[in-house]
Write an enzyme that holds these catalytic residues in place. Structure first.
Site, PDB file in Angstrom:
ATOM      1  N   GLU A 131       4.954   9.608   1.401  1.00 15.23           N
ATOM      2  CA  GLU A 131       6.091  10.118   0.620  1.00 15.23           C
ATOM      3  C   GLU A 131       7.045  10.842   1.560  1.00 15.23           C
ATOM      4  O   GLU A 131       6.692  11.109   2.723  1.00 15.23           O
ATOM      5  CB  GLU A 131       5.594  11.096  -0.459  1.00 15.23           C
ATOM      6  CG  GLU A 131       4.640  10.441  -1.436  1.00 15.23           C
ATOM      7  CD  GLU A 131       4.218  11.356  -2.577  1.00 15.23           C
ATOM      8  OE1 GLU A 131       4.693  12.514  -2.631  1.00 15.23           O
ATOM      9  OE2 GLU A 131       3.416  10.893  -3.401  1.00 15.23           O
TER      10      GLU A 131
ATOM     11  N   ILE B 223      12.270  -5.976  33.947  1.00 10.80           N
ATOM     12  CA  ILE B 223      12.194  -7.196  34.756  1.00 10.80           C
ATOM     13  C   ILE B 223      13.414  -8.101  34.496  1.00 10.80           C
ATOM     14  O   ILE B 223      13.872  -8.804  35.380  1.00 10.80           O
ATOM     15  CB  ILE B 223      10.854  -7.935  34.472  1.00 10.80           C
ATOM     16  CG1 ILE B 223       9.699  -7.131  35.089  1.00 10.80           C
ATOM     17  CG2 ILE B 223      10.867  -9.370  34.995  1.00 10.80           C
ATOM     18  CD1 ILE B 223       8.310  -7.625  34.758  1.00 10.80           C
TER      19      ILE B 223
ATOM     20  N   PHE C 252       0.875  -1.176   0.000  1.00 10.68           N
ATOM     21  CA  PHE C 252       0.000   0.000   0.000  1.00 10.68           C
ATOM     22  C   PHE C 252       0.906   1.218   0.000  1.00 10.68           C
ATOM     23  O   PHE C 252       1.606   1.474   0.994  1.00 10.68           O
ATOM     24  CB  PHE C 252      -0.840  -0.083   1.274  1.00 10.68           C
ATOM     25  CG  PHE C 252      -1.729   1.088   1.595  1.00 10.68           C
ATOM     26  CD1 PHE C 252      -3.023   1.157   1.103  1.00 10.68           C
ATOM     27  CD2 PHE C 252      -1.294   2.080   2.468  1.00 10.68           C
ATOM     28  CE1 PHE C 252      -3.876   2.205   1.465  1.00 10.68           C
ATOM     29  CE2 PHE C 252      -2.135   3.131   2.838  1.00 10.68           C
ATOM     30  CZ  PHE C 252      -3.432   3.185   2.331  1.00 10.68           C
TER      31      PHE C 252
ATOM     32  N   GLU D  10       0.496   3.997  10.230  1.00 13.16           N
ATOM     33  CA  GLU D  10      -0.978   3.993  10.135  1.00 13.16           C
ATOM     34  C   GLU D  10      -1.626   5.007  11.078  1.00 13.16           C
ATOM     35  O   GLU D  10      -2.623   4.731  11.733  1.00 13.16           O
ATOM     36  CB  GLU D  10      -1.538   2.576  10.339  1.00 13.16           C
ATOM     37  CG  GLU D  10      -1.085   1.657   9.213  1.00 13.16           C
ATOM     38  CD  GLU D  10      -1.923   0.419   9.043  1.00 13.16           C
ATOM     39  OE1 GLU D  10      -3.130   0.466   9.311  1.00 13.16           O
ATOM     40  OE2 GLU D  10      -1.341  -0.590   8.622  1.00 13.16           O
TER      41      GLU D  10
ATOM     42  N   TRP E  18       8.787   4.470   2.773  1.00 13.95           N
ATOM     43  CA  TRP E  18       8.276   3.670   3.898  1.00 13.95           C
ATOM     44  C   TRP E  18       7.256   2.612   3.481  1.00 13.95           C
ATOM     45  O   TRP E  18       6.326   2.353   4.224  1.00 13.95           O
ATOM     46  CB  TRP E  18       7.572   4.536   4.958  1.00 13.95           C
ATOM     47  CG  TRP E  18       8.215   5.785   5.407  1.00 13.95           C
ATOM     48  CD1 TRP E  18       7.748   7.049   5.217  1.00 13.95           C
ATOM     49  CD2 TRP E  18       9.419   5.917   6.155  1.00 13.95           C
ATOM     50  NE1 TRP E  18       8.579   7.952   5.802  1.00 13.95           N
ATOM     51  CE2 TRP E  18       9.622   7.284   6.377  1.00 13.95           C
ATOM     52  CE3 TRP E  18      10.353   5.000   6.648  1.00 13.95           C
ATOM     53  CZ2 TRP E  18      10.712   7.768   7.079  1.00 13.95           C
ATOM     54  CZ3 TRP E  18      11.439   5.481   7.349  1.00 13.95           C
ATOM     55  CH2 TRP E  18      11.593   6.855   7.557  1.00 13.95           C
TER      56      TRP E  18
END
Ligand SMILES: Cc1cc2nc3c(=O)[nH]c(=O)nc-3n(C[C@H](O)[C@H](O)[C@H](O)COP(=O)(O)OP(=O)(O)OC[C@H]3O[C@@H](n4cnc5c(N)ncnc54)[C@H](O)[C@@H]3O)c2cc1C
Length: 381
Positions: A127, A338, A123, A364, A156
């Site tokens: 840009e 931890i 998709f 997104e 990307w």
């Protein structure tokens, strides 16, 4: 209100979970280290129907509801964050563009192999100068007879260097702002002028190639326009909405992996003559981690429920993605804590979960942009 999973949803979860434990978890470190697209694993997933979970069987999909798809994605991301992105970009973004906005012949020709996992989808919206600000895009598509000539570039793009089908956004009317954006189906192998400039060397999300693409007089027939000229911005927003539910699922999956590793470690590691899990501060960390994970899961399923019902789920998907993204980063951070010093080394997966989780807050819709979306929706209610 039913908080339980249906028999079919449990079956999907168990099937994907078993696959992830047997096939993904053992190679997750290798994927992280090598940063190669795991083609064999993706092809195994295609055989199991995991590359087209939400699409109808008539188009090569598995015909699952959106809860099941989110559960499946959560399990996959529990094994590997990069694999989670590969499936999410392929399915929720590229696949959904074809399913929602393709005409019958486009669905048959392009969605069917994508849903079956024979073709990989990408998709291409962002840009270099247009990330959050989508209408600032500079890629243009000029009509020339019965073709469009596309010039520009994208940055990307998940799966961008390995994709067979790319849903690509370009301006057909550069003076019309967001109303001048159109969306196209592009086939990198068939279409001259589709150039992969390279892939990013990222902090995490390894295995999923994030590509820079350039289009140099890229010609596509007008039969590959999705919908009408000018529909592209709405296509992008609607697609990203659905996609956010699965990025929430990716967040939950990574957080669960980080939590489970930290809980096991807390039971094994001894200091002051007792397992560190018996110290109240560590026990409370585990309690907070799991509570946040459960809350993120609820938001994910609430958004999926509204989507299935056909209700407006813009706010719900944004909240699910925003919260699950922050939870996955916070849980992964506590996972490192931890583990003490060991968590800061590559001998343990704790750091991988942290690197993979961070991305959720960026793609997104960044967390800042999602807060804008949620705020706008709240003011409209
Ligand atoms: C690994 C990876 C994979 C990706 N995959 C894809 C893909 O498959 N397809 C695709 O099209 N894109 C993809 N993206 C792009 C991604 O969606 C963008 O990076 C994201 O939308 C942010 O855009 P930007 O990077 O240009 O940041 P910018 O938009 O420049 O934002 C920079 C900072 O400013 C803040 N900001 C910007 N605008 C506002 C505002 N209005 N209000 C408040 N704060 C604001 C942001 O929140 C952020 O903190 C991917 C990105 C990455 C890192």
């Amino acid at each position: 209100m039913d908080f339980g999973l249906s028999a079919e949803q449990q079956q999907i979860r168990d099937m994907v979970s078993e696959f992830v434990d047997e096939e993904v978890v053992p190679v997750a470190e290798e994927i992280d280290h090598e940063d190669e697209f795991p083609a064999d694993l993706v092809s195994e997933m295609a055989d199991l129907g995991l590359m087209g979970m939400p699409f109808p069987e008539e188009y090569g999909g598995a015909g699952l509801d959106y809860h099941s798809y989110a559960i499946g994605l959560e399990e996959i991301a529990r094994g590997s964050g990069g694999l989670g992105t590969i499936v999410a970009a392929h399915t929720s973004l590229a696949g959904n563009m074809l399913y929602e906005f393709g005409d019958e012949s486009q669905k048959e020709e392009y969605l069917t192999p994508v849903a079956a996992g024979e073709d990989i989808g990408a998709f291409a919206l962002s840009e270099a100068g247009a990330g959050s600000d989508v209408p600032a895009m500079e890629t243009v598509a000029e009509r020339d007879g019965d073709e469009y000539v596309i010039n520009g570039g994208k940055l990307w793009i998940s799966n961008g260097s390995v994709a067979d089908t790319v849903t690509l956004f370009a301006k057909t009317d550069p003076d019309a702002g967001n109303k001048g954006i159109s969306s196209f189906i592009v086939r990198p192998e068939e279409d001259d002028g589709f150039i992969v400039e390279g892939t990013e060397d990222k902090l995490g999300d390894k295995g999923c190639p994030t590509a820079e693409l350039r289009f140099d007089d890229l010609r596509v027939p007008d039969s590959r326009l999705l919908g009408e000229e000018g529909d592209g911005f709405v296509h992008a927003l609607k697609t990203l909405n659905g996609g956010r539910i699965t990025i929430a699922a990716r967040g939950v999956g990574i957080a669960r992996a980080a939590f489970e590793e930290a809980r096991d470690y807390a039971g094994e590691r001894e200091q002051f003559g007792q397992p560190i899990g018996e110290f109240q501060s560590i026990k409370h960390k585990l309690a907070d981690m799991d509570t946040k994970i459960q809350a993120a899961k609820m938001l994910m399923h609430k958004a999926a429920d509204k989507k299935i019902r056909g209700e407006n789920y813009i706010k719900d998907a944004a909240q699910a993605k925003l919260y699950a993204s922050e939870v996955s980063r916070e849980v992964a951070n506590e996972g490192i804590q931890i583990h003490g010093g060991y968590g800061y080394t590559k001998d343990f997966a704790a750091q991988r979960f942290y690197r993979d989780a961070k991305l959720n807050e960026i793609y997104e819709g960044t967390s800042e942009v999602l807060r804008n979306t949620i705020g706008d929706q709240l003011l409209e209610e």
